[in-house]
Design a protein around this motif. Structure first.
Motif, PDB file in Angstrom:
ATOM      1  N   ILE A 136       0.851  -1.184   0.000  1.00  0.00           N
ATOM      2  CA  ILE A 136       0.000   0.000   0.000  1.00  0.00           C
ATOM      3  C   ILE A 136       0.889   1.237   0.000  1.00  0.00           C
ATOM      4  N   VAL A 137       0.920   1.917  -1.143  1.00  0.00           N
ATOM      5  CA  VAL A 137       1.766   3.093  -1.294  1.00  0.00           C
ATOM      6  C   VAL A 137       0.915   4.329  -1.029  1.00  0.00           C
ATOM      7  N   VAL A 138       1.254   5.052   0.033  1.00  0.00           N
ATOM      8  CA  VAL A 138       0.565   6.294   0.391  1.00  0.00           C
ATOM      9  C   VAL A 138       1.431   7.443  -0.117  1.00  0.00           C
ATOM     10  N   ALA A 139       0.869   8.306  -0.945  1.00  0.00           N
ATOM     11  CA  ALA A 139       1.675   9.352  -1.576  1.00  0.00           C
ATOM     12  C   ALA A 139       0.942  10.680  -1.610  1.00  0.00           C
ATOM     13  N   GLU A 140       1.733  11.744  -1.569  1.00  0.00           N
ATOM     14  CA  GLU A 140       1.165  13.086  -1.669  1.00  0.00           C
ATOM     15  C   GLU A 140       1.268  13.578  -3.112  1.00  0.00           C
ATOM     16  N   VAL A 141       0.184  14.162  -3.587  1.00  0.00           N
ATOM     17  CA  VAL A 141       0.174  14.745  -4.931  1.00  0.00           C
ATOM     18  C   VAL A 141       0.906  16.086  -4.879  1.00  0.00           C
ATOM     19  N   THR A 142       1.961  16.210  -5.693  1.00  0.00           N
ATOM     20  CA  THR A 142       2.787  17.420  -5.656  1.00  0.00           C
ATOM     21  C   THR A 142       2.605  18.288  -6.895  1.00  0.00           C
ATOM     22  N   GLU A 143       2.073  17.710  -7.960  1.00  0.00           N
ATOM     23  CA  GLU A 143       1.809  18.480  -9.178  1.00  0.00           C
ATOM     24  C   GLU A 143       0.813  17.689 -10.014  1.00  0.00           C
ATOM     25  N   ALA A 144       0.110  18.403 -10.872  1.00  0.00           N
ATOM     26  CA  ALA A 144      -0.892  17.751 -11.716  1.00  0.00           C
ATOM     27  C   ALA A 144      -0.849  18.332 -13.115  1.00  0.00           C
ATOM     28  N   HIS A 145      -1.159  17.502 -14.077  1.00  0.00           N
ATOM     29  CA  HIS A 145      -1.122  17.889 -15.491  1.00  0.00           C
ATOM     30  C   HIS A 145      -2.393  17.400 -16.169  1.00  0.00           C
ATOM     31  N   LEU A 146      -2.939  18.248 -16.988  1.00  0.00           N
ATOM     32  CA  LEU A 146      -4.197  17.937 -17.662  1.00  0.00           C
ATOM     33  C   LEU A 146      -3.996  18.267 -19.133  1.00  0.00           C
ATOM     34  N   ARG A 147      -4.254  17.289 -20.019  1.00  0.00           N
ATOM     35  CA  ARG A 147      -4.052  17.575 -21.444  1.00  0.00           C
ATOM     36  C   ARG A 147      -5.067  18.632 -21.885  1.00  0.00           C
TER      37      ARG A 147
ATOM     38  N   MET B   1       8.786  18.354  -3.213  1.00  0.00           N
ATOM     39  CA  MET B   1       7.902  19.289  -3.910  1.00  0.00           C
ATOM     40  C   MET B   1       6.866  19.899  -2.967  1.00  0.00           C
ATOM     41  N   THR B   2       6.676  19.324  -1.790  1.00  0.00           N
ATOM     42  CA  THR B   2       5.677  19.849  -0.864  1.00  0.00           C
ATOM     43  C   THR B   2       5.964  21.325  -0.575  1.00  0.00           C
ATOM     44  N   GLY B   3       4.937  22.117  -0.625  1.00  0.00           N
ATOM     45  CA  GLY B   3       5.126  23.524  -0.350  1.00  0.00           C
ATOM     46  C   GLY B   3       5.237  24.352  -1.619  1.00  0.00           C
ATOM     47  N   VAL B   4       5.536  23.705  -2.722  1.00  0.00           N
ATOM     48  CA  VAL B   4       5.578  24.421  -3.994  1.00  0.00           C
ATOM     49  C   VAL B   4       4.155  24.478  -4.542  1.00  0.00           C
ATOM     50  N   ALA B   5       3.739  25.654  -4.944  1.00  0.00           N
ATOM     51  CA  ALA B   5       2.384  25.795  -5.464  1.00  0.00           C
ATOM     52  C   ALA B   5       2.214  24.931  -6.703  1.00  0.00           C
ATOM     53  N   MET B   6       1.125  24.216  -6.751  1.00  0.00           N
ATOM     54  CA  MET B   6       0.864  23.430  -7.952  1.00  0.00           C
ATOM     55  C   MET B   6      -0.348  23.983  -8.665  1.00  0.00           C
ATOM     56  N   ASN B   7      -0.583  23.440  -9.846  1.00  0.00           N
ATOM     57  CA  ASN B   7      -1.725  23.850 -10.637  1.00  0.00           C
ATOM     58  C   ASN B   7      -2.995  23.301  -9.981  1.00  0.00           C
ATOM     59  N   ALA B   8      -3.703  24.176  -9.256  1.00  0.00           N
ATOM     60  CA  ALA B   8      -4.839  23.730  -8.431  1.00  0.00           C
ATOM     61  C   ALA B   8      -5.998  23.206  -9.278  1.00  0.00           C
ATOM     62  N   ASP B   9      -6.267  23.842 -10.414  1.00  0.00           N
ATOM     63  CA  ASP B   9      -7.356  23.362 -11.266  1.00  0.00           C
ATOM     64  C   ASP B   9      -7.029  21.989 -11.841  1.00  0.00           C
ATOM     65  N   ALA B  10      -5.796  21.823 -12.305  1.00  0.00           N
ATOM     66  CA  ALA B  10      -5.402  20.528 -12.879  1.00  0.00           C
ATOM     67  C   ALA B  10      -5.464  19.448 -11.804  1.00  0.00           C
ATOM     68  N   LYS B  11      -5.027  19.787 -10.595  1.00  0.00           N
ATOM     69  CA  LYS B  11      -5.088  18.818  -9.490  1.00  0.00           C
ATOM     70  C   LYS B  11      -6.534  18.399  -9.234  1.00  0.00           C
ATOM     71  N   LYS B  12      -7.422  19.361  -9.142  1.00  0.00           N
ATOM     72  CA  LYS B  12      -8.823  19.051  -8.848  1.00  0.00           C
ATOM     73  C   LYS B  12      -9.430  18.154  -9.931  1.00  0.00           C
ATOM     74  N   ILE B  13      -9.203  18.541 -11.169  1.00  0.00           N
ATOM     75  CA  ILE B  13      -9.845  17.802 -12.274  1.00  0.00           C
ATOM     76  C   ILE B  13      -9.233  16.411 -12.444  1.00  0.00           C
ATOM     77  N   THR B  14      -7.896  16.304 -12.359  1.00  0.00           N
ATOM     78  CA  THR B  14      -7.298  14.970 -12.551  1.00  0.00           C
ATOM     79  C   THR B  14      -7.690  14.030 -11.401  1.00  0.00           C
ATOM     80  N   LEU B  15      -7.728  14.535 -10.176  1.00  0.00           N
ATOM     81  CA  LEU B  15      -8.124  13.655  -9.062  1.00  0.00           C
ATOM     82  C   LEU B  15      -9.597  13.254  -9.171  1.00  0.00           C
ATOM     83  N   ARG B  16     -10.399  14.119  -9.765  1.00  0.00           N
ATOM     84  CA  ARG B  16     -11.812  13.776  -9.953  1.00  0.00           C
ATOM     85  C   ARG B  16     -12.030  12.799 -11.101  1.00  0.00           C
ATOM     86  N   MET B  17     -10.977  12.447 -11.821  1.00  0.00           N
ATOM     87  CA  MET B  17     -11.080  11.387 -12.836  1.00  0.00           C
ATOM     88  C   MET B  17     -11.202  10.005 -12.187  1.00  0.00           C
ATOM     89  N   ILE B  18     -10.773   9.893 -10.932  1.00  0.00           N
ATOM     90  CA  ILE B  18     -10.852   8.598 -10.240  1.00  0.00           C
ATOM     91  C   ILE B  18     -12.320   8.256 -10.014  1.00  0.00           C
TER      92      ILE B  18
END
Lengths: 172, 172
Positions: A136-147, B1-18
């Motif tokens: 069970i890998v618990v990880a923090e999301v640090t960046e996200a990319h959306l095409r 990477m913790t503490g570095v601002a990430m793309n909040a919209d991309a994070k929200k949308i990609t995580l909502r793909m689950i």
């Protein structure tokens, strides 16, 4: 209750009620070892910080690289990427700048982001719970990319287990 | 990477793909405290032993009872149970032998199994990872109950997040 026989059919069918998306987990340890594997046992587990859990096969090549790298990318596949899901069931190979034939760029954390993915999250491992045949890998999301933002719900855009075939399951 | 601002919209949308199913987690500590709460952050994480992970809100009443009881039932809701999902967003109450109006029996582990559920798994807590605003409950499936085998795929029978409304999400 461990050790007491349970209803095996009921266990299989009820656990298969859990719906799953299809993802390719990619890793690079910075020492020449890469990994890429199709996974489906994924859930978010916290908003603050944004955490997710991935169940990763403990004897897989991708897991060995992940344990060293301590970071990875989770690539979300789209409805059109059924073939890719099966490609990454097999061990991945880096050849001519492609991973198993797929183009990629690098995330800020160094892990590959597949060009074909509809979205991707970069993750930093926080904890690994070494229980069971998958860990069970618990990880923090640090960046996200959306095409590109999906037209409808994001969870309607992702490739799902049920899209892979009437009798395809990984769970139960 | 913790503490570095990430793309909040991309994070929200990609995580909502689950994609997520909808479950009611039920608990009873045997000392008069019961809990029942709608949850969706669920995944299997191993076949042997059969493990699953549930992300449970750390400040919720159900979580407090779960921590004492160390066992619970995960009730799978069917497509017809949209109303029940919203019922168990609210704190549960035991009244006239019903939990928030719902009939139930007891699992071998003592936790309530909702009569309305299409399936249910009894679970024994193995590990809790206390990270984030929801904690990560790792549990072994010790028994399973199925009202009747679904006609098609089991993951087509369960109520899903996307069934709750076009703009209903829990994640991102």
């Amino acid at each position: 209750m461990t050790g007491v026989a349970m209803n095996a059919d009921a266990k299989k069918i009820t656990l298969r009620m859990i719906p799953y998306g299809i993802y390719v987990l990619t890793v690079d340890d910075g020492a020449g070892n890469i990994g890429a594997a199709t996974v489906n046992w994924v859930t978010q587990t916290a908003f603050a910080p944004p955490l997710l859990v991935v169940g990763v096969k403990a004897d897989s090549g991708a897991y060995a690289v992940l344990k060293t790298a301590q970071r990875f990318v989770l690539n979300m596949l789209g409805k059109e990427h059924k073939g890719l899901a099966f490609t990454f069931f097999k061990p991945a190979a880096l050849e001519n700048g492609l991973i198993s034939g797929q183009g990629f760029t690098r995330g800020a954390n160094g892990a590959p982001i597949l060009d074909a993915a509809i979205g991707a999250v970069e993750c930093q491992v926080k904890t690994i719970v070494e229980q069971g045949d998958h860990h069970i890998v618990v990880a923090e999301v640090t960046e996200a990319h959306l095409r590109q933002p999906p037209a409808g719900r994001p969870d309607a855009a992702i490739l799902e287990m049920k899209d892979l075939g009437d009798n395809v399951f990984y769970g139960g």
